[in-house]
Design a protein around this motif. Structure first.
Motif, PDB file in Angstrom:
ATOM      1  N   SER A 193       0.830  -1.211   0.000  1.00 30.54           N
ATOM      2  CA  SER A 193       0.000   0.000   0.000  1.00 30.54           C
ATOM      3  C   SER A 193       0.866   1.264   0.000  1.00 30.54           C
ATOM      4  N   HIS A 194       1.943   1.267   0.740  1.00 28.39           N
ATOM      5  CA  HIS A 194       2.836   2.432   0.770  1.00 28.39           C
ATOM      6  C   HIS A 194       3.555   2.601  -0.566  1.00 28.39           C
ATOM      7  N   TYR A 195       3.847   1.492  -1.214  1.00 28.46           N
ATOM      8  CA  TYR A 195       4.497   1.566  -2.532  1.00 28.46           C
ATOM      9  C   TYR A 195       3.567   2.220  -3.554  1.00 28.46           C
ATOM     10  N   LEU A 196       2.313   1.854  -3.544  1.00 26.74           N
ATOM     11  CA  LEU A 196       1.365   2.413  -4.503  1.00 26.74           C
ATOM     12  C   LEU A 196       1.197   3.918  -4.312  1.00 26.74           C
ATOM     13  N   GLN A 197       1.343   4.385  -3.070  1.00 27.48           N
ATOM     14  CA  GLN A 197       1.271   5.824  -2.841  1.00 27.48           C
ATOM     15  C   GLN A 197       2.461   6.543  -3.491  1.00 27.48           C
ATOM     16  N   CYS A 198       3.620   5.858  -3.457  1.00 23.87           N
ATOM     17  CA  CYS A 198       4.820   6.483  -4.010  1.00 23.87           C
ATOM     18  C   CYS A 198       4.761   6.610  -5.537  1.00 23.87           C
ATOM     19  N   VAL A 199       4.083   5.714  -6.237  1.00 23.77           N
ATOM     20  CA  VAL A 199       4.029   5.724  -7.706  1.00 23.77           C
ATOM     21  C   VAL A 199       2.664   6.209  -8.208  1.00 23.77           C
ATOM     22  N   ARG A 203       1.377  11.893  -3.629  1.00 19.65           N
ATOM     23  CA  ARG A 203       2.522  11.125  -3.126  1.00 19.65           C
ATOM     24  C   ARG A 203       2.847  11.572  -1.707  1.00 19.65           C
ATOM     25  N   PRO A 204       3.229  10.596  -0.795  1.00 16.92           N
ATOM     26  CA  PRO A 204       3.355  10.897   0.643  1.00 16.92           C
ATOM     27  C   PRO A 204       4.600  11.708   0.971  1.00 16.92           C
ATOM     28  N   ASN A 205       4.478  12.417   2.084  1.00 16.74           N
ATOM     29  CA  ASN A 205       5.628  13.103   2.668  1.00 16.74           C
ATOM     30  C   ASN A 205       6.616  12.063   3.181  1.00 16.74           C
ATOM     31  N   PRO A 206       7.925  12.190   2.922  1.00 19.46           N
ATOM     32  CA  PRO A 206       8.893  11.170   3.364  1.00 19.46           C
ATOM     33  C   PRO A 206       8.877  10.902   4.860  1.00 19.46           C
ATOM     34  N   SER A 207       8.802  11.950   5.679  1.00 20.96           N
ATOM     35  CA  SER A 207       8.810  11.734   7.136  1.00 20.96           C
ATOM     36  C   SER A 207       7.558  11.004   7.583  1.00 20.96           C
ATOM     37  N   GLU A 208       6.415  11.357   6.963  1.00 20.58           N
ATOM     38  CA  GLU A 208       5.173  10.666   7.311  1.00 20.58           C
ATOM     39  C   GLU A 208       5.214   9.209   6.846  1.00 20.58           C
ATOM     40  N   LEU A 209       5.822   8.974   5.684  1.00 18.60           N
ATOM     41  CA  LEU A 209       5.941   7.602   5.185  1.00 18.60           C
ATOM     42  C   LEU A 209       6.793   6.753   6.116  1.00 18.60           C
ATOM     43  N   LEU A 210       7.937   7.265   6.570  1.00 17.55           N
ATOM     44  CA  LEU A 210       8.807   6.504   7.475  1.00 17.55           C
ATOM     45  C   LEU A 210       8.120   6.229   8.805  1.00 17.55           C
TER      46      LEU A 210
END
Length: 549
Positions: A73-79, A86-93
């Motif tokens: 699910s997180h991968y699909l947000q990135c692409v 597309r997610p904020n990097p800090s929020e994604l981590l």
């Protein structure tokens, strides 16, 4: 790299990198984006290649069949085709590190903490090292070697690390080549054993099995042994106990001199106030016996193990019995018969049932061993000892034969006498043991006693082995009969008168206290013997045909 606000973006020089471009770059009209939109698209491409291999075309990014469920699910947000979605990097981590997330694992958390190791307080550091030691098996070997080990060495070198740092340090040390281990790890071990911190030395003793194989005998005998044996005299019982257990690993690499020093400490530990320490000392001594030379084994083992049989703690006595059973091959048949079996026989009536049962098992082993030896013995296998024994036996046999023949002659003479005739004087013994024969018997017994005493390393000597300042006790003879007891069985020669006849007894006196003895210069005649016969005591109950002796 280029500034985010720079409109003059450089063109790519490699055309095959175009497949990594986000979709917004392919359109003429500019779309609104976030400053991380292009980077998140690139992260999505990297994740796809990690699980699937190289990207051949942009349409490959839609396939998520090989992704973990916690990451898809997180991968699909990135692409996402919309750059604003597309997610904020800090929020994604942060989302990935939540419980159940893809980055929620020990490996990630420990690597994040190790970067902050220098800033941690002492309690947090100790907790971190304990957790790291438990999880090191999850780390790739090369990662532990090149990433984790430098941090641990840095903390150890500049202080601030408690004893818990040694466990992961030694575990990673196993992955190093021999020369690198000697250069990086061994100095840390030597330095730690010299520490005054009991917790550090206890930690080393507990993990000795992890580095003893890598220690060179020269380093152990010259640098470490003196520091390790201080644990035998430590006031904390736990340190003493672990030092005794560590001796099992040290013994194979110690030289004879240091082994002798080790046995001195063992002798003291057999008298320790802690019953568990006394028991473990006996067990460890039995296990390191193969590493002792033959002379040391002959001097120490029997005395040490028989001493443990007198311990008031039943497991300590059981340990001594078990040690005697496991070291049976190191004893001579003489020691088995004269020293070990007599000591074990007392344990057959021990108050503890388990001790008695073990005693009978070990006794059977010794009896079987002696029986095998007896079948192999030759008649003249004793050498000089047989000659001495035969000499003593011949002396005693000749003395006994003469004494018996003298009695037989006296009885036959007395029974043939007639009451009507004047009885002849009772003959004196035809044999008296000479002073030489008596001395031979004494010398033989004394020699046998001394030989047994010389071959015996008794408890007093074992105590002296443990304490050079202790006075030696008295060594008792093991011959069973001392000289005074033996002399009480020797015949006492009778005093004779100048004429060669035995003097009359004190009861043979005339009335008015006049002696019946004839003048010393005249032999007794018939008149003398007739007067003696008329004044002899009552013969009631005797055979009237036999004169009194």
């Amino acid at each position: 790299m280029y500034s985010y606000n720079d409109t003059n973006v450089p063109l790519k020089t490699f055309q095959y990198l175009n497949k990594y471009d986000p979709p917004e770059n392919m359109k003429q009209a500019k779309r609104k984006t976030e400053k991380w939109s292009r980077d998140m698209w690139g992260l999505g491409c990297l994740l796809w290649e990690v699980f699937n291999g190289p990207i051949h075309q942009s349409s490959n990014l839609r396939d998520t069949s090989k992704f973990p469920k916690s990451l898809s699910s997180h991968y699909l947000q990135c692409v996402n085709a919309n750059p604003m979605a597309r997610p904020n990097p800090s929020e994604l981590l942060q989302s990935l590190k939540e419980r159940g997330g893809y980055l929620s694992n020990t490996f990630i958390s420990l690597n994040l903490k190790i970067e902050e190791l220098q800033l941690m307080e002492a309690d947090r550091k100790n907790h971190f090292f304990v957790e790291l030691n438990k999880s090191l098996d999850l780390f790739p070997d090369s990662f532990a070697h090149h990433k984790v080990l430098p941090h641990l060495l840095n903390v150890f070198e500049f202080g601030g690390a408690g004893p818990t740092v040694l466990a992961p340090l030694l575990k990673i040390g196993k992955l190093l080549p021999e020369d690198e281990y000697q250069r990086k790890i061994v100095p840390c071990i030597v330095r730690s054993f010299g520490s005054n911190d009991r917790a550090t030395r206890l930690n080393l003793l507990q993990h000795l099995d992890q580095f003893i194989d890598q220690l060179q005998p020269s380093v152990l005998n010259n640098s470490l042994f003196g520091q390790i044996v201080t644990g035998f005299t430590d006031t904390v019982p736990t340190i003493r106990e672990h030092t005794i257990k560590a001796s099992l690993l040290l013994a194979p690499k110690l030289n004879d001199s240091n082994l002798s020093q080790l046995l001195k400490f063992f002798a003291k530990c057999q008298l320790d106030e802690q019953a568990g320490i006394r028991t473990n000392t006996t067990i460890c001594l039995g296990k390191i016996a193969p590493h002792l030379n033959s002379k040391t084994r002959d001097r120490v083992l029997v005395s040490a193990f028989t001493r443990s049989l007198k311990d008031p703690f039943p497991p300590a006595r059981s340990a001594g019995i078990g040690a005697l059973g496991s070291t049976l091959s190191y004893y001579t048949p003489v020691d088995m018969a004269t020293r070990i079996i007599p000591s074990l026989s007392h344990m057959t009536v021990d108050k503890d049932q388990s001790v008695r049962e073990q005693t009978f098992k070990v006794l059977r082993l010794y009896v079987d061993k002696l029986e095998e030896h007896s079948k192999k013995m030759e008649p003249s296998s004793d050498g000089e000892g047989i000659e001495q024994t035969e000499g003593a036996s011949s002396s005693v046999a000749s003395w006994t034969a003469g004494w018996v023949s003298s009695i037989s002659k006296y009885v036959s003479t007395s029974s043939s006498a007639k009451p009507e005739t004047t009885p002849a004087a009772p003959p004196t013994s035809s044999y008296q043991p000479s002073q030489r024969q008596t001395q031979e018997v004494k010398t033989t017994i004394r020699t046998t006693s001394e030989e047994r005493r010389d071959n015996k390393w008794d408890e007093d000597q074992w105590e002296d082995f443990g304490n050079d300042d202790t006075k030696k006790g008295t060594t008792h003879s093991s011959s069973g009969w001392d000289d005074e007891m033996w002399e009480s069985f020797e015949p006492t020669p009778k005093k004779t008168t100048p004429t060669g006849r035995a003097p009359p007894s004190s009861s043979m006196k005339l009335s008015k206290n006049k002696s019946l003895s004839p003048p010393p210069d005249t032999p007794p005649g018939d008149d003398f013997w007739s007067r003696l016969e008329t004044s002899k005591p009552s013969t009631r109950g005797r055979d009237k045909t036999t004169p009194p002796p």
